[in-house]
Design a protein around this motif. Structure first.
Motif, PDB file in Angstrom:
ATOM      1  N   ASN A  63       0.838  -1.195   0.000  1.00 54.04           N
ATOM      2  CA  ASN A  63       0.000   0.000   0.000  1.00 54.04           C
ATOM      3  C   ASN A  63       0.871   1.243   0.000  1.00 54.04           C
ATOM      4  N   LEU A  64       0.289   2.360  -0.405  1.00 50.79           N
ATOM      5  CA  LEU A  64       1.004   3.625  -0.326  1.00 50.79           C
ATOM      6  C   LEU A  64       1.252   3.993   1.128  1.00 50.79           C
ATOM      7  N   SER A  65       2.380   4.620   1.388  1.00 51.94           N
ATOM      8  CA  SER A  65       2.688   5.095   2.732  1.00 51.94           C
ATOM      9  C   SER A  65       2.082   6.477   2.924  1.00 51.94           C
ATOM     10  N   SER A  66       2.202   6.984   4.138  1.00 58.32           N
ATOM     11  CA  SER A  66       1.649   8.304   4.432  1.00 58.32           C
ATOM     12  C   SER A  66       2.502   9.431   3.865  1.00 58.32           C
ATOM     13  N   SER A  67       3.702   9.107   3.408  1.00 53.44           N
ATOM     14  CA  SER A  67       4.608  10.117   2.850  1.00 53.44           C
ATOM     15  C   SER A  67       4.919   9.766   1.399  1.00 53.44           C
ATOM     16  N   VAL A  68       4.492  10.629   0.490  1.00 55.90           N
ATOM     17  CA  VAL A  68       4.678  10.391  -0.937  1.00 55.90           C
ATOM     18  C   VAL A  68       5.321  11.627  -1.564  1.00 55.90           C
ATOM     19  N   THR A  69       6.313  11.415  -2.428  1.00 51.13           N
ATOM     20  CA  THR A  69       6.924  12.516  -3.177  1.00 51.13           C
ATOM     21  C   THR A  69       6.595  12.365  -4.654  1.00 51.13           C
ATOM     22  N   HIS A  70       6.771  13.445  -5.419  1.00 52.02           N
ATOM     23  CA  HIS A  70       6.509  13.359  -6.865  1.00 52.02           C
ATOM     24  C   HIS A  70       7.683  13.916  -7.666  1.00 52.02           C
ATOM     25  N   ASN A  71       8.879  13.534  -7.265  1.00 49.35           N
ATOM     26  CA  ASN A  71      10.078  13.954  -7.981  1.00 49.35           C
ATOM     27  C   ASN A  71      10.080  13.398  -9.400  1.00 49.35           C
ATOM     28  N   GLY A  72      10.476  14.238 -10.355  1.00 49.79           N
ATOM     29  CA  GLY A  72      10.578  13.791 -11.740  1.00 49.79           C
ATOM     30  C   GLY A  72       9.326  13.991 -12.559  1.00 49.79           C
ATOM     31  N   SER A  73       8.234  14.470 -11.970  1.00 47.09           N
ATOM     32  CA  SER A  73       7.025  14.729 -12.744  1.00 47.09           C
ATOM     33  C   SER A  73       7.271  15.868 -13.729  1.00 47.09           C
ATOM     34  N   VAL A  74       6.698  15.740 -14.935  1.00 44.13           N
ATOM     35  CA  VAL A  74       6.963  16.679 -16.029  1.00 44.13           C
ATOM     36  C   VAL A  74       5.640  17.149 -16.627  1.00 44.13           C
ATOM     37  N   CYS A  75       5.544  18.456 -16.954  1.00 44.79           N
ATOM     38  CA  CYS A  75       4.314  19.011 -17.522  1.00 44.79           C
ATOM     39  C   CYS A  75       3.978  18.433 -18.891  1.00 44.79           C
ATOM     40  N   GLY A  76       4.971  18.362 -19.765  1.00 51.04           N
ATOM     41  CA  GLY A  76       4.733  17.906 -21.131  1.00 51.04           C
ATOM     42  C   GLY A  76       4.256  19.035 -22.031  1.00 51.04           C
ATOM     43  N   ASN A  77       4.357  18.799 -23.338  1.00 49.70           N
ATOM     44  CA  ASN A  77       3.891  19.779 -24.326  1.00 49.70           C
ATOM     45  C   ASN A  77       3.539  19.045 -25.609  1.00 49.70           C
ATOM     46  N   ASP A  78       3.479  19.773 -26.730  1.00 50.75           N
ATOM     47  CA  ASP A  78       3.070  19.151 -27.996  1.00 50.75           C
ATOM     48  C   ASP A  78       4.048  18.087 -28.470  1.00 50.75           C
ATOM     49  N   THR A  79       5.308  18.199 -28.074  1.00 46.93           N
ATOM     50  CA  THR A  79       6.314  17.250 -28.550  1.00 46.93           C
ATOM     51  C   THR A  79       6.861  16.347 -27.454  1.00 46.93           C
ATOM     52  N   GLN A  80       6.599  16.671 -26.190  1.00 43.44           N
ATOM     53  CA  GLN A  80       7.114  15.885 -25.070  1.00 43.44           C
ATOM     54  C   GLN A  80       5.965  15.341 -24.234  1.00 43.44           C
ATOM     55  N   ALA A  81       6.062  14.080 -23.861  1.00 45.08           N
ATOM     56  CA  ALA A  81       5.025  13.465 -23.042  1.00 45.08           C
ATOM     57  C   ALA A  81       5.042  14.058 -21.636  1.00 45.08           C
ATOM     58  N   ALA A  82       3.859  14.148 -21.028  1.00 49.21           N
ATOM     59  CA  ALA A  82       3.768  14.521 -19.618  1.00 49.21           C
ATOM     60  C   ALA A  82       4.047  13.281 -18.778  1.00 49.21           C
ATOM     61  N   LEU A  83       4.635  13.478 -17.600  1.00 49.01           N
ATOM     62  CA  LEU A  83       4.979  12.353 -16.736  1.00 49.01           C
ATOM     63  C   LEU A  83       4.508  12.640 -15.316  1.00 49.01           C
ATOM     64  N   LEU A  84       3.743  11.714 -14.777  1.00 49.52           N
ATOM     65  CA  LEU A  84       3.324  11.761 -13.381  1.00 49.52           C
ATOM     66  C   LEU A  84       4.073  10.660 -12.652  1.00 49.52           C
ATOM     67  N   ALA A  85       4.939  11.023 -11.710  1.00 49.15           N
ATOM     68  CA  ALA A  85       5.802  10.053 -11.030  1.00 49.15           C
ATOM     69  C   ALA A  85       5.716  10.272  -9.523  1.00 49.15           C
ATOM     70  N   VAL A  86       5.541   9.178  -8.776  1.00 48.99           N
ATOM     71  CA  VAL A  86       5.506   9.263  -7.316  1.00 48.99           C
ATOM     72  C   VAL A  86       6.446   8.225  -6.729  1.00 48.99           C
ATOM     73  N   GLN A  87       6.964   8.550  -5.539  1.00 45.78           N
ATOM     74  CA  GLN A  87       7.854   7.644  -4.815  1.00 45.78           C
ATOM     75  C   GLN A  87       7.304   7.492  -3.396  1.00 45.78           C
ATOM     76  N   PHE A  88       7.391   6.271  -2.855  1.00 51.28           N
ATOM     77  CA  PHE A  88       6.830   6.039  -1.528  1.00 51.28           C
ATOM     78  C   PHE A  88       7.530   4.860  -0.865  1.00 51.28           C
ATOM     79  N   GLY A  89       7.403   4.799   0.465  1.00 46.70           N
ATOM     80  CA  GLY A  89       7.929   3.669   1.217  1.00 46.70           C
ATOM     81  C   GLY A  89       9.429   3.508   1.084  1.00 46.70           C
ATOM     82  N   GLU A  90       9.872   2.247   1.170  1.00 46.26           N
ATOM     83  CA  GLU A  90      11.296   1.911   1.148  1.00 46.26           C
ATOM     84  C   GLU A  90      11.773   1.620  -0.274  1.00 46.26           C
ATOM     85  N   GLY A  91      11.801   2.659  -1.103  1.00 48.05           N
ATOM     86  CA  GLY A  91      12.342   2.501  -2.451  1.00 48.05           C
ATOM     87  C   GLY A  91      11.356   2.061  -3.500  1.00 48.05           C
TER      88      GLY A  91
END
Length: 274
Positions: A46-74
């Protein structure tokens, strides 16, 4: 029994501090892994109570958007979104779990991070629309079942404003509860949501609960059957007895190779998961 999950909310900003990617959802993972004795165990991540979103990217017409989260022990999870003309859609989901996390993977034979990638089944969504799916969806690949529910997401947000028009997934019914447009600033929060069976105003049962018949399908095949009458006895300052009415209760969930999850929703936001 009751279990606790965490809702993740991510609001990604662009260089002008305007929202460009927003998502709020709940997820958990069912994982089968090999032990040092060469047998296999099933575990739930399960997800932990502490989540980060390092590396998430907005994206544009030529670049994909990226939603990235990190949690727990790696552990980490990400999805990328691509834009085509006037629509956007999820492309690939990447999930990495770390078997060095001995609390989740005791006696794991293979140590370290393991990554799996699956193709997202999300349909194209019109730009300026919010994709919403309250019902459960799941992906199964390489001994991992990923389960998602209460999903709200919009990629390539225009002018920093979350859209008011929703695009619903197939599993949601027209009577599903509406989603309130988010107003959270540039933060990632992990708010605690207790899956408690007590509705705001609980009925007072006077007799045994009626018996309901519930089933799940995997493709065209029925993979789970349940026949039960269900009464919940909730211990609190003033105990509650709640009968689950099968006439107003819907079944949802997911079937895997070695595990299955049955969720019952009685129409009053009561969610029971087996």
């Amino acid at each position: 029994g009751f279990f606790q999950c965490y809702a993740v909310e991510v609001d990604v900003k662009d260089a002008s501090n305007a929202t460009c990617l927003y998502a709020k959802w709940m997820m958990r993972f069912l994982i089968k892994y090999e032990t040092n004795s060469s047998d296999y165990k099933n575990t739930t991540l399960n997800l932990s109570s502490s989540v980060t979103h390092n590396g998430s990217v907005c994206g544009n017409d030529t670049q994909a958007a990226l939603l990235a989260v990190q949690f727990g022990e790696g552990h980490s999870w990400s999805i990328n979104f691509t834009k085509t003309n006037e629509t956007y859609q999820g492309d690939f989901i990447s999930f990495t779990y770390n078997t060095n996390d001995t609390a989740v993977f005791p006696d794991a034979k293979r140590k370290g991070p393991i990554t799996i990638v699956v193709k997202d089944r999300m349909r194209p969504v019109q730009l300026n629309n919010v994709f919403v799916c309250h019902n459960t969806d799941s992906f199964e690949a390489e001994n991992v079942t990923q389960i998602f529910w209460n999903v709200t997401v919009q990629a390539f947000v225009q002018n920093g404003t979350i859209g008011k028009k929703e695009s619903r997934c197939r599993a949601d019914t027209p009577t599903s509860a509406p989603t309130v447009p988010p107003t959270i600033a540039n933060i990632t929060t992990a708010s605690t949501t207790t899956l408690s069976p007590a509705p705001t105003t609980a009925p007072t049962p006077v007799e045994n609960p009626d018996t309901g018949n519930y089933s799940l399908k995997s493709g065209n095949k029925t993979c789970l059957l349940a026949t039960l009458g269900l009464q919940l006895n909730v211990s609190q300052d003033k105990p509650l007895l709640i009968n689950i009415n099968p006439k107003t209760t819907s079944a949802d969930g997911a079937c895997g190779n070695t595990t299955a999850t049955l969720k019952l929703n009685d129409g009053n936001s009561t969610l029971i998961s087996f």
